[in-house]
Design an enzyme around this catalytic site. Structure first.
Site, PDB file in Angstrom:
ATOM      1  N   TYR A 154       0.490  -1.140  -0.283  1.00  0.00           N
ATOM      2  CA  TYR A 154      -0.099  -0.112   0.133  1.00  0.00           C
ATOM      3  C   TYR A 154       1.029   1.318   0.358  1.00  0.00           C
ATOM      4  O   TYR A 154       0.468   1.874  -0.796  1.00  0.00           O
ATOM      5  CB  TYR A 154      -0.551   0.113   1.531  1.00  0.00           C
ATOM      6  CG  TYR A 154      -1.733   0.442   1.336  1.00  0.00           C
ATOM      7  CD1 TYR A 154      -3.459   0.844   1.084  1.00  0.00           C
ATOM      8  CD2 TYR A 154      -1.671   2.419   1.869  1.00  0.00           C
ATOM      9  CE1 TYR A 154      -4.255   2.246   0.604  1.00  0.00           C
ATOM     10  CE2 TYR A 154      -2.799   3.449   1.916  1.00  0.00           C
ATOM     11  CZ  TYR A 154      -3.811   3.003   1.499  1.00  0.00           C
ATOM     12  OH  TYR A 154      -4.026   4.378   1.597  1.00  0.00           O
ATOM     13  N   LYS A 158       0.828   4.414  -2.763  1.00  0.00           N
ATOM     14  CA  LYS A 158       0.520   5.469  -2.924  1.00  0.00           C
ATOM     15  C   LYS A 158       2.482   6.708  -2.782  1.00  0.00           C
ATOM     16  O   LYS A 158       2.302   7.602  -4.000  1.00  0.00           O
ATOM     17  CB  LYS A 158       0.430   5.755  -1.805  1.00  0.00           C
ATOM     18  CG  LYS A 158      -0.862   5.214  -1.292  1.00  0.00           C
ATOM     19  CD  LYS A 158      -1.865   5.142  -2.189  1.00  0.00           C
ATOM     20  CE  LYS A 158      -3.404   4.816  -2.144  1.00  0.00           C
ATOM     21  NZ  LYS A 158      -4.428   5.484  -3.004  1.00  0.00           N
TER      22      LYS A 158
HETATM   23  N1  LIG Z   1      -9.603   5.779   4.510  1.00  0.00           N
HETATM   24  C1  LIG Z   1      -9.216   6.554   4.845  1.00  0.00           C
HETATM   25  O1  LIG Z   1      -8.610   6.459   5.733  1.00  0.00           O
HETATM   26  C2  LIG Z   1      -7.458   7.004   3.645  1.00  0.00           C
HETATM   27  C3  LIG Z   1      -6.411   7.399   4.053  1.00  0.00           C
HETATM   28  C4  LIG Z   1      -5.707   8.038   3.016  1.00  0.00           C
HETATM   29  C5  LIG Z   1      -5.697   7.353   1.243  1.00  0.00           C
HETATM   30  N2  LIG Z   1      -6.795   6.598   1.514  1.00  0.00           N
HETATM   31  C6  LIG Z   1      -7.174   6.555  -0.203  1.00  0.00           C
HETATM   32  O2  LIG Z   1      -8.286   7.008  -0.400  1.00  0.00           O
HETATM   33  C7  LIG Z   1      -8.943   6.055  -1.514  1.00  0.00           C
HETATM   34  C8  LIG Z   1     -10.371   6.247  -1.119  1.00  0.00           C
HETATM   35  O3  LIG Z   1     -10.390   4.719  -0.143  1.00  0.00           O
HETATM   36  P1  LIG Z   1     -11.954   5.077   1.068  1.00  0.00           P
HETATM   37  O4  LIG Z   1     -11.399   4.951   2.624  1.00  0.00           O
HETATM   38  O5  LIG Z   1     -12.845   6.066   0.496  1.00  0.00           O
HETATM   39  O6  LIG Z   1     -12.065   3.564   0.719  1.00  0.00           O
HETATM   40  P2  LIG Z   1     -13.588   2.618   0.298  1.00  0.00           P
HETATM   41  O7  LIG Z   1     -13.092   1.162   0.187  1.00  0.00           O
HETATM   42  O8  LIG Z   1     -14.574   3.136   1.446  1.00  0.00           O
HETATM   43  O9  LIG Z   1     -14.441   3.220  -1.239  1.00  0.00           O
HETATM   44  C9  LIG Z   1     -12.927   2.205  -2.000  1.00  0.00           C
HETATM   45  C10 LIG Z   1     -13.928   2.243  -3.215  1.00  0.00           C
HETATM   46  O10 LIG Z   1     -13.303   1.697  -4.556  1.00  0.00           O
HETATM   47  C11 LIG Z   1     -13.770   0.937  -4.904  1.00  0.00           C
HETATM   48  N3  LIG Z   1     -12.940  -0.327  -5.716  1.00  0.00           N
HETATM   49  C12 LIG Z   1     -11.908  -1.167  -5.285  1.00  0.00           C
HETATM   50  N4  LIG Z   1     -11.834  -1.742  -6.526  1.00  0.00           N
HETATM   51  C13 LIG Z   1     -11.928  -1.418  -7.049  1.00  0.00           C
HETATM   52  C14 LIG Z   1     -11.678  -1.613  -8.495  1.00  0.00           C
HETATM   53  N5  LIG Z   1     -10.416  -2.779  -8.585  1.00  0.00           N
HETATM   54  N6  LIG Z   1     -12.286  -0.981  -9.221  1.00  0.00           N
HETATM   55  C15 LIG Z   1     -12.953   0.033  -9.348  1.00  0.00           C
HETATM   56  N7  LIG Z   1     -14.014   0.556  -8.058  1.00  0.00           N
HETATM   57  C16 LIG Z   1     -12.819  -0.351  -7.013  1.00  0.00           C
HETATM   58  C17 LIG Z   1     -14.941   0.450  -4.245  1.00  0.00           C
HETATM   59  O11 LIG Z   1     -15.723  -0.643  -4.111  1.00  0.00           O
HETATM   60  C18 LIG Z   1     -15.661   1.129  -3.050  1.00  0.00           C
HETATM   61  O12 LIG Z   1     -16.200   1.658  -3.858  1.00  0.00           O
HETATM   62  C19 LIG Z   1      -8.520   5.129  -1.633  1.00  0.00           C
HETATM   63  O13 LIG Z   1      -7.475   5.340  -2.875  1.00  0.00           O
HETATM   64  C20 LIG Z   1      -7.003   4.562  -0.118  1.00  0.00           C
HETATM   65  O14 LIG Z   1      -6.214   4.334  -0.361  1.00  0.00           O
HETATM   66  C21 LIG Z   1      -8.001   5.834   2.528  1.00  0.00           C
END
Ligand SMILES: NC(=O)c1ccc[n+]([C@@H]2O[C@H](COP(=O)([O-])OP(=O)(O)OC[C@H]3O[C@@H](n4cnc5c(N)ncnc54)[C@H](O)[C@@H]3O)[C@@H](O)[C@H]2O)c1
Length: 255
Positions: A154, A158
């Site tokens: 991960y 990133k």
């Molecule tokens: N939540 C956190 O704390 C956090 C922090 C920093 C970065 N992020 C990043 O933010 C982004 C969103 O995170 P989130 O927490 O909202 O996640 P989440 O799990 O709530 O949502 C992720 C979405 O991506 C979709 N998805 C997964 N694999 C897929 C694929 N192969 N093709 C198309 N869609 C796909 C899922 O169906 C889901 O709707 C991610 O890139 C995550 O790494 C999250």
């Protein structure tokens, strides 16, 4: 609400949950036509219906499906002004380098990093033709800081998103296309809540590093995306845009 996206079209991958869903709501509330690209048909359709947008089922690791996502958007609404390449995963089998197998490594690289390459590659020709566009790729604060609680693939993915976004921002700057890497701190999503409800010590160990003393709400990240996507950010490109409650700036945090 100001209408910064009146007449504009935004594609959001991973738009049916968490940060993507909050951003779909925010951009739609400011007048955007929103296209949700997600692998999950049920939640994706529901999200698109809620914001009066379009759902296109797409696995972001599949080049043809990613091409079709942006082509369908342009065919339906005439342009693609904003691409929020946000879909990502953080599965539990991605852990310390000592225990993470090659399958887990590759899966995370594909969904988190190769997907951003595919989405940028697919959307850039549309934006070049239009002579404008804003791309926001979701990286993370772990792209700029190391964690002893490792998720090695991960973090590496990133870091790749951050470096790729910077390079694209520079390459396309004179074509009026901005590319920024969004670097959120930990966000209060269902996944994170569940993880920390089960293990409060794990939450406390992380929270101590956050100067503001809490995790972000998805709406706070969505507000930053809306800013980067809008003309208010017209001089911001190739940036690592940290929305992290001060984590990356902190040495000693308040009690
Ligand atoms: N939540 C956190 O704390 C956090 C922090 C920093 C970065 N992020 C990043 O933010 C982004 C969103 O995170 P989130 O927490 O909202 O996640 P989440 O799990 O709530 O949502 C992720 C979405 O991506 C979709 N998805 C997964 N694999 C897929 C694929 N192969 N093709 C198309 N869609 C796909 C899922 O169906 C889901 O709707 C991610 O890139 C995550 O790494 C999250």
């Amino acid at each position: 609400m100001v209408q910064r996206f009146e007449g504009r079209v935004a594609v959001i991958t991973g738009g049916s949950s968490g940060i993507g869903l909050a951003t779909a709501r925010r951009l739609a509330s400011e007048g955007a036509k929103v296209v949700i690209g997600d692998i999950s048909a049920e939640t994706g359709k529901a999200a698109a219906d809620e914001v009066g947008g379009l759902f296109v089922q797409a696995d972001v690791t599949d080049a043809d499906q990613v091409e079709a996502l942006f082509q369908t958007t342009v065919d339906t609404f005439g342009s693609v002004d904003v691409a929020f390449n946000n879909a990502g995963i953080s599965p539990p089998e991605d852990d310390s380098i000592l225990t993470t197998g090659i399958d887990a490594w590759e899966k995370v690289q594909k969904v988190n990093l190769t997907s951003v390459y595919l989405c940028c590659k697919a959307v850039l020709p549309h934006m070049q033709r239009q002579g404008k566009g804003s791309i926001i790729n979701t990286a993370s604060f772990v792209a700029v800081m190391g964690a002893a609680t490792s998720q090695i693939s991960y973090t590496a993915s990133k870091g790749g998103v951050l470096a790729m976004s910077r390079e694209l921002g520079v390459q396309f700057a004179r074509e009026n296309i901005r590319v920024n890497a969004l670097c959120p701190g930990p966000v209060n999503t269902p996944l994170l809540k569940e993880l920390f409800a089960k293990d409060p010590e794990r939450a406390a160990r992380r929270l101590v590093h956050v100067p503001v003393g809490r995790f972000a709400e998805p709406e706070e990240i969505a507000a930053a995306v809306a800013f980067l996507a809008s003309d208010d950010a017209s001089f911001i490109t190739a940036s690592q845009f940290l929305v992290d409650g001060g984590i990356s700036g902190a040495y000693v945090t308040p009690l």
